[in-house]
Design an enzyme around this catalytic site. Structure first.
Site, PDB file in Angstrom:
ATOM      1  N   GLY A 105       0.841  -1.193   0.000  1.00  0.00           N
ATOM      2  CA  GLY A 105       0.000   0.000   0.000  1.00  0.00           C
ATOM      3  C   GLY A 105       0.868   1.230   0.000  1.00  0.00           C
ATOM      4  O   GLY A 105       2.064   1.155  -0.281  1.00  0.00           O
ATOM      5  N   LYS A 107       4.436  -5.768   8.287  1.00  0.00           N
ATOM      6  CA  LYS A 107       4.428  -4.636   7.368  1.00  0.00           C
ATOM      7  C   LYS A 107       5.751  -3.882   7.465  1.00  0.00           C
ATOM      8  O   LYS A 107       6.163  -3.476   8.534  1.00  0.00           O
ATOM      9  CB  LYS A 107       3.277  -3.710   7.742  1.00  0.00           C
ATOM     10  CG  LYS A 107       3.195  -2.479   6.900  1.00  0.00           C
ATOM     11  CD  LYS A 107       1.941  -1.716   7.223  1.00  0.00           C
ATOM     12  CE  LYS A 107       1.453  -1.027   5.970  1.00  0.00           C
ATOM     13  NZ  LYS A 107       0.029  -0.905   5.923  1.00  0.00           N
ATOM     14  N   ASP A 122      -8.114   6.784   5.069  1.00  0.00           N
ATOM     15  CA  ASP A 122      -7.973   5.984   3.857  1.00  0.00           C
ATOM     16  C   ASP A 122      -8.921   4.784   3.911  1.00  0.00           C
ATOM     17  O   ASP A 122      -8.513   3.642   3.751  1.00  0.00           O
ATOM     18  CB  ASP A 122      -6.509   5.543   3.711  1.00  0.00           C
ATOM     19  CG  ASP A 122      -6.185   5.096   2.283  1.00  0.00           C
ATOM     20  OD1 ASP A 122      -7.021   5.327   1.387  1.00  0.00           O
ATOM     21  OD2 ASP A 122      -5.108   4.519   2.073  1.00  0.00           O
TER      22      ASP A 122
END
Ligand SMILES: *[C@@H]1O[C@H](CO)[C@@H](O)[C@H](O)[C@H]1NC(C)=O
Ligand SMILES: *[C@@H]1O[C@H](CO)[C@@H](O)[C@H](O)[C@H]1NC(C)=O
Ligand SMILES: *[C@@H]1O[C@H](CO)[C@@H](O)[C@H](O)[C@H]1NC(C)=O
Ligand SMILES: *[C@@H]1O[C@H](CO)[C@@H](O)[C@H](O)[C@H]1NC(C)=O
Ligand SMILES: *[C@@H]1O[C@H](CO)[C@@H](O)[C@H](O)[C@H]1NC(C)=O
Ligand SMILES: *[C@@H]1O[C@H](CO)[C@@H](O)[C@H](O)[C@H]1NC(C)=O
Ligand SMILES: *[C@@H]1O[C@H](CO)[C@@H](O)[C@H](O)[C@H]1NC(C)=O
Ligand SMILES: *[C@@H]1O[C@H](CO)[C@@H](O)[C@H](O)[C@H]1NC(C)=O
Length: 822
Positions: free
Chosen positions: A505, A524, A619
């Site tokens: 992302g 992540k 988002d």
């Protein structure tokens, strides 16, 4: 974050009626200055030129101590705005003196002529140094050449006066901050303070115990601080941010000199602006921050905060206030202490109940920073806690969380709140509320013994298994509370050298990993980080405190130089977009979709309204909604803007592919509130209904903007034609209508017309009715462009959009208590 909480105009009008028309001007003949040959003693005071302020000895509340302070001369309620010797009181003023010493400092001598306080100003040999009390409430010292060498505005206590600039003096390196009084009887520095963000950014923070930040104003946006309510359009005060060679600081000025106001931090940690109402002769608050009652450490150790209770803090069974005196003054930070100390496995005593026991406390917000252990069952968890003397509580939610040491930030939640859990608080058996049947105890003892044995067996088996399993991995250090801190090597190993990529992302790529206990995780790798080490850890800790069934949970992190990684629970269901938009995936049934919608709404409502620090997601889109193995929806990727250390606008420009979900106020650069998430959520709802991306190419190659279609049809009632064809019409009409209407309300152009996520949850739960939404203006324009008109709709549905939003709001406001935004 949210700046338009309450209608400002009505308040301004109200103020105009009640404010002073002009300050009381009194010339009482008293001196307004103290020169080198004078001393202030006993009941002597000096008064500013126009008679606004007075300086002298005072005794606060029920105290018997004396302090040098400055207070308003013009109002009858003694209101002290500055204290000199706040931590060094004197007991007798008769021969105590405030004077200018030979080296040109302002000093306070006690009866034995010992200095107990000094201005610490630069020594000056000039014998013409003078201290002058100004009409702003500022006490300034000037030397022989009339240069200001010291001023009380640079050394505030708990109050910021208009014109006093709080921040950093770049030349001397001094920070100005304000610190609460201990309590209303004692001006000694308390645990709460307000200062400019220590990391140097242009926002103010409220801090508890010197380092724990419990509130931020958010960054100065050029005109106001987004999270200080009412400052945006205030006609009464104006905030300014000064950044020049000498100073970087924030101050406020009064528009119209007649307005008496002050901003202070009080002994329960509230940051407030007060104004004096002449007609009623009392102080009233203009704003109070935090505007929710339960914030970090407010109720002290083992204190339980309750938003709905007028007393705010209480002690649990088996506990009593740490300091009754302070609790009576509504200062709760002394918290609660045990009435009976724990047995702690002390089996030697005869008679009575031996073991400690656990009090079940339902619907609690679980305290921050637990230690997390993967234990098989609730019994194991209980036993594990019993076996460690410093364990004070546990909770079992898909794993064992235990808390050692003092429990802080306990909060009693209520039915309407989400995110609650059951906490088991350890008490001495004798403190247990009555009706403790020994039978039950026996059972629970037996169970815990069996559980313990099983637990030990499990642990043994696990250990053997783990030892057999390839190389030893040094891991799972239980630092930072429940958060596991990993080394980079650990994570390389866990992810098989980042071999299985789950996705990527705007903030980095995500890899699948497996911990040594075979827990699956998503790792992540953050990119483009600007955050310093300390700030990163602070933010990570904040994120770890965010726990809700509809929010993806942070399990650990790694921070090594520029390598910053986050470890999340793994969601085996993948992301929502993969189920919605992929041709080869099975169609999600309507019931499932409705549950997913409700889950997302609850997760966002929690982030907006229930977290200790409200979080705007920024988002919201199907790609950021993950599903677990039971298809329970969890919101992912929140808190990134803070973590990455960029401001929102930068995040906007770096975000890719999300433009279709962005609210108009963001695109136009207006300040954002949690309503931007509501907008994106609305956009996403259309996709959940249709099973298509909002912007899709239609068969003839033209671009169809689906929400436009949906909005018109949603209003006209032909909803089923919108539904994902894959569902073959198998959906509850009422639910589809509801979702469609909610979606349309959420994408209203004006934020004020959009519901809050809390209201959305209520509508989806069927608690709140939802009226027919007006057609969002942007869509209306689109519609006109395509030479459509209202002819298709019946006249009642063609009502002026504004009227309809008023309808909606009237309906909504009748359900009180749910309008509090974050
Ligand atoms: C100040 O104190 C003196 C004696 O201590 C007393 O006579 C006088 O009345 C006091 N003045 C005021 C204004 O209280
Ligand atoms: C303060 O000191 C004076 C003289 O030293 C004495 O007469 C007086 O009683 C004292 N007052 C108190 C409250 O102790
Ligand atoms: C004055 O202050 C000194 C130092 O704090 C202290 O030792 C002394 O007892 C004080 N005298 C009085 C009369 O309070
Ligand atoms: C201040 O100092 C000057 C010279 O150093 C002296 O002439 C003057 O008398 C002094 N004034 C006072 C008030 O002590
Ligand atoms: C000293 O400075 C202040 C303000 O800076 C001014 O108001 C005052 O008149 C000056 N006094 C003298 C004696 O120059
Ligand atoms: C407050 O801060 C001090 C020093 O930073 C620390 O030792 C202490 O444990 C903190 N108190 C609490 C209750 O967190
Ligand atoms: C255990 O019990 C004994 C006797 O009752 C007592 O002396 C001892 O202090 C207790 N220990 C703890 C840790 O409570
Ligand atoms: C209890 O737990 C704390 C925190 O995990 C740990 O430091 C301590 O060693 C444990 N004590 C025992 C007896 O296991």
């Amino acid at each position: 974050m949210h700046t338009e909480m309450r209608p400002r105009s009505s308040l301004s009008i109200f103020l105009l009626f009640f404010l002073f028309s002009s300050p009381n001007i009194q010339h009482c003949g008293a001196a307004n200055s103290l020169s080198a040959d004078q001393a202030l003693s006993g009941n002597q005071t000096i008064v500013s030129k126009e008679g606004n302020f007075e300086l002298g000895f005072f005794t606060p509340g029920n105290s018997r101590n004396y302090y040098i302070g400055i207070w308003y001369k013009t109002i009858p309620v003694q209101t002290v705005i500055w204290v000199a010797n706040r931590a060094t009181p004197i007991s007798n003023t008769s021969s105590a003196e405030l004077k200018i010493s030979e080296d040109g400092r302002l000093v306070l001598l006690n009866s034995s002529k010992i200095p107990v306080w000094s201005s610490n100003s630069t020594p000056s040999t000039s014998n013409s140094t003078v201290a002058v009390l100004l009409d702003t409430g500022n006490l300034v010292m000037r030397d022989g050449s009339n240069t200001t060498i010291w001023q009380s505005f640079y050394h505030p206590t708990d109050t910021v006066m208009p014109g006093c600039c709080l921040g950093l003096n770049k030349i001397t390196g001094e920070h100005q901050s304000i610190t609460s009084w201990e309590n209303s009887d004692n001006p000694a520095p308390g645990p709460f303070s307000a200062s400019m963000d220590p990391d140097g950014s242009n926002q103010f923070v409220l801090v508890w115990n010197g380092s724990e930040i419990y509130w931020r104003t958010e960054f100065w946006n050029g005109q106001y601080y987004p999270r200080i309510p009412g400052t945006k359009s205030s006609t009464l005060i104006k905030f300014t941010f000064v950044n020049n060679k000498q100073r970087t600081c924030g101050m406020y000025t009064v528009l119209g000199s007649s307005f008496i106001t002050r901003i202070m931090i009080d002994s329960s940690g509230l940051f407030r602006q007060w104004f004096w109402v002449k007609s009623t002769q009392e102080w009233q608050t203009l704003f109070t921050i935090p505007w929710f009652q339960c914030y970090d450490s407010q109720c002290g150790a083992f204190g339980i905060c309750d938003q709905k209770s007028p007393n705010i803090c209480r002690c649990s069974y088996g506990f009593e206030p740490g300091s009754m005196k302070e609790w009576e003054l509504k200062v709760w930070r002394s918290g609660c202490v045990r009435k009976t100390s724990l047995r702690c496995g002390n089996k030697s005593s005869v008679g009575g109940e031996v073991e400690d026991r656990f009090l079940e406390m339902t619907n609690m917000r679980l305290p921050a920073n637990p230690q997390y252990w993967t234990l098989g069952s609730a019994q194991d968890c209980e036993q594990f806690c019993l076996n460690n003397c410093s364990c004070n509580a546990y909770a079992y939610v898909s794993g064992c969380s235990i808390w050692t040491g003092d429990l802080r930030n306990l909060e009693q939640l209520h039915d309407a709140d989400s995110g609650g859990g059951t906490l088991y608080l350890r008490l001495a058996a004798s403190d247990f509320p009555a009706s403790s049947s020994s039978h039950k105890l026996a059972i629970s003892l037996t169970l815990s013994v069996i559980g313990g044995i099983l637990g030990i067996l499990c642990v043994l088996v696990g250990l053997i298994w783990a030892f057999r399993r390839r190389k030893r991995i040094s891991m799972a250090k239980q630092v930072e509370g429940s958060l596991i801190q990993f080394t980079y090597g650990d994570l390389q190993h866990v992810t098989k050298n980042f071999s299985e990529k789950l996705g990527s992302g705007g903030f980095g790529s995500v890899f699948k990993g497996t911990l040594i206990d075979s827990t699956e995780v998503a790792v992540k790798k953050l990119e483009g980080l600007r955050q310093g080490e300390k700030q990163f850890r602070t933010e990570v800790r904040t994120l770890a405190g965010i726990q809700h069934v509809n929010v993806v949970r942070l399990r650990g992190f790694c921070s090594k130089g520029s390598k910053k990684l986050l470890v999340y629970e793994y969601m085996s269901g993948g992301s929502l977009d993969s189920h919605l938009f992929r041709n080869n995936s099975t169609v999600l049934g309507w019931k499932m979709r409705y549950q997913i919608i409700l889950g997302i709404a609850r997760g966002l409502a929690y982030l907006h309204e229930k977290c200790r620090e409200c979080i705007i997601h920024c988002d919201v889109k199907p790609d950021n909604v993950l599903l677990d193995s039971d298809f329970c929806a969890k919101v992912a990727d929140f808190g990134m803007a803070k973590l990455i250390g960029r401001d929102f606008s930068t995040v906007l420009t770096t975000m890719r592919g999300t433009i279709g979900y962005l609210a108009p106020e963001w695109i136009s650069g207006r300040p954002i509130t949690s309503k931007i998430d509501v907008y994106s959520f609305g956009m996403m709802l259309f996709e959940l209904i249709s099973g298509k991306r909002n912007t899709a190419q239609s068969a003839d190659g033209s671009e169809n903007f689906y929400p436009y279609l949906a909005a018109t049809k949603g209003i006209a009632g032909d909803i089923f034609s919108l539904l994902d064809h894959g569902l073959n019409g198998a959906a509850d009409t009422e639910e589809v209508t509801r979702v469609c209407r909610v979606a349309c309300w959420c994408i209203q152009e004006s934020e004020a017309h959009r519901p809050t996520m809390g209201q959305v949850v209520q509508i989806l739960e069927g608690v709140l009715e939802v009226s027919v939404p007006p057609l969002p203006r942007a869509l209306q324009r689109l519609m006109q462009d395509q030479s459509r008109s209202c002819d298709h709709l019946s006249s009642s549905e063609c009502k002026d959009p504004l009227d309809q939003s008023l309808d909606f709001y009237q309906q909504v406001s009748s359900h009180k208590g749910h309008m509090n935004l974050c």
